[in-house]
Scaffold this active site. Structure first.
Site, PDB file in Angstrom:
ATOM      1  N   ASP A   1       5.973  40.849  12.264  1.00 15.45           N
ATOM      2  CA  ASP A   1       5.047  41.973  12.302  1.00 15.45           C
ATOM      3  C   ASP A   1       5.815  43.275  12.541  1.00 15.45           C
ATOM      4  OD1 ASP A   1       3.055  43.826  12.849  1.00 15.45           O
ATOM      5  OD2 ASP A   1       2.063  42.606  14.380  1.00 15.45           O
ATOM      6  N   ILE A   2       5.845  44.133  11.542  1.00 17.90           N
ATOM      7  CA  ILE A   2       6.600  45.385  11.631  1.00 17.90           C
ATOM      8  C   ILE A   2       6.090  46.284  12.758  1.00 17.90           C
ATOM      9  CG2 ILE A   2       5.223  46.716   9.963  1.00 17.90           C
ATOM     10  CD1 ILE A   2       7.962  47.758   8.844  1.00 17.90           C
TER      11      ILE A   2
ATOM     12  N   ASN B   1      -0.919  54.916   1.225  1.00 24.25           N
ATOM     13  CA  ASN B   1      -1.491  55.413  -0.024  1.00 24.25           C
ATOM     14  C   ASN B   1      -1.384  56.938   0.013  1.00 24.25           C
ATOM     15  OD1 ASN B   1      -3.942  56.522   1.242  1.00 24.25           O
ATOM     16  ND2 ASN B   1      -4.537  54.379   1.498  1.00 24.25           N
TER      17      ASN B   1
ATOM     18  N   VAL C   1      -0.220  46.372   5.143  1.00 28.12           N
ATOM     19  CA  VAL C   1       0.633  46.889   6.214  1.00 28.12           C
ATOM     20  C   VAL C   1       0.173  48.278   6.664  1.00 28.12           C
ATOM     21  CG1 VAL C   1       2.435  47.950   4.753  1.00 28.12           C
ATOM     22  CG2 VAL C   1       3.031  47.021   7.002  1.00 28.12           C
ATOM     23  N   ASP C   2      -0.371  49.065   5.748  1.00 27.84           N
ATOM     24  CA  ASP C   2      -0.880  50.399   6.083  1.00 27.84           C
ATOM     25  C   ASP C   2      -1.977  50.294   7.145  1.00 27.84           C
ATOM     26  OD1 ASP C   2      -1.382  53.149   5.987  1.00 27.84           O
ATOM     27  OD2 ASP C   2      -2.401  53.074   4.054  1.00 27.84           O
TER      28      ASP C   2
ATOM     29  N   SER D   1       4.931  48.254  -1.957  1.00 31.22           N
ATOM     30  CA  SER D   1       4.230  48.078  -3.241  1.00 31.22           C
ATOM     31  C   SER D   1       3.993  46.630  -3.665  1.00 31.22           C
ATOM     32  CB  SER D   1       4.939  48.822  -4.388  1.00 31.22           C
ATOM     33  OG  SER D   1       4.734  50.207  -4.294  1.00 31.22           O
ATOM     34  N   THR D   2       4.389  45.650  -2.841  1.00 26.76           N
ATOM     35  CA  THR D   2       4.263  44.255  -3.280  1.00 26.76           C
ATOM     36  C   THR D   2       2.942  43.600  -2.899  1.00 26.76           C
ATOM     37  OG1 THR D   2       5.360  43.407  -1.293  1.00 26.76           O
ATOM     38  CG2 THR D   2       6.764  43.893  -3.203  1.00 26.76           C
TER      39      THR D   2
ATOM     40  N   TYR E   1      -0.713  46.654  -4.459  1.00 28.12           N
ATOM     41  CA  TYR E   1      -0.175  47.474  -5.555  1.00 28.12           C
ATOM     42  C   TYR E   1       0.479  46.623  -6.641  1.00 28.12           C
ATOM     43  CZ  TYR E   1      -1.073  51.983  -3.261  1.00 28.12           C
ATOM     44  OH  TYR E   1      -1.660  53.093  -2.704  1.00 28.12           O
TER      45      TYR E   1
END
EC number: 3.1.1.106
Length: 177
Positions: free
Chosen positions: A11-12, A25, A34-35, A122-123, A126
């Site tokens: 977990d970042i 975005n 993640v955002d 982006s993975t 997106y």
């Protein structure tokens, strides 16, 4: 010399690094993946900081990056970068993803940050193919650190084992681990 590039699975939002990168975005108002996780963990201060940035400069274009406070996160700051939506690879997606990583690194360097953690930009929704995205990420970071002292430590934080294996394999092929 010990490698400056590391792969972590987890977990970042839990990392105590100088700066974490948010796969944002263009609105900078939070979202899914993640955002959303970063915004939830950081608390309302992060959204307020993003709203301030947006009032000052408008939306963040694809490939660009902005920096804010980290709110309740253990990191010192958050760099928000907008990766490209995958549209069959015919709309400059590779270059835009490269730019997202590069502009994030430049912001970290400009602010004197020694450690930075990236998600797989982006993975998710997106739709950028994971293997291609990982190659771009590893190449962009590797090229940057050969020419710059900062950041000293770069972490690719993978949500799942598949991405973790992918990044580790690419770094092993490069001789960075």
């Amino acid at each position: 010399m010990k490698s400056r590039i590391h792969v972590l699975q987890g977990d970042i939002t839990q990392l105590a690094v100088d700066v974490i990168v948010n796969a944002a975005n263009s609105s900078l108002m939070g979202g899914g993946g993640v955002d959303g996780a970063i915004h939830r963990a950081a608390g309302p201060e992060l959204l307020e900081a993003c709203q301030k940035v947006r009032r000052q400069q408008g939306e963040c274009p694809t490939g660009h990056a902005v920096i804010t406070i980290a709110g309740n996160l253990p990191a010192r700051a958050v760099i928000h970068t907008v990766g490209p939506v995958w549209r069959d690879g015919e709309h400059n997606e590779d270059q835009l993803l490269h730019d997202a990583y590069l502009n994030s690194l430049k912001l970290a360097q400009a602010n004197g940050y020694k450690s930075i953690a990236f998600p797989a930009i982006s993975t998710g929704v997106y739709g950028f193919p994971r293997a291609a995205a990982a190659e771009i990420a590893v190449k962009t970071v590797s090229d940057f650190i050969t020419r710059h002292a900062l950041p000293e430590q770069i972490y690719f934080v993978c949500y799942d084992e598949e991405n973790s294996r992918l990044y580790n394999r690419l770094l092993t092929q490069q001789g960075d681990e």
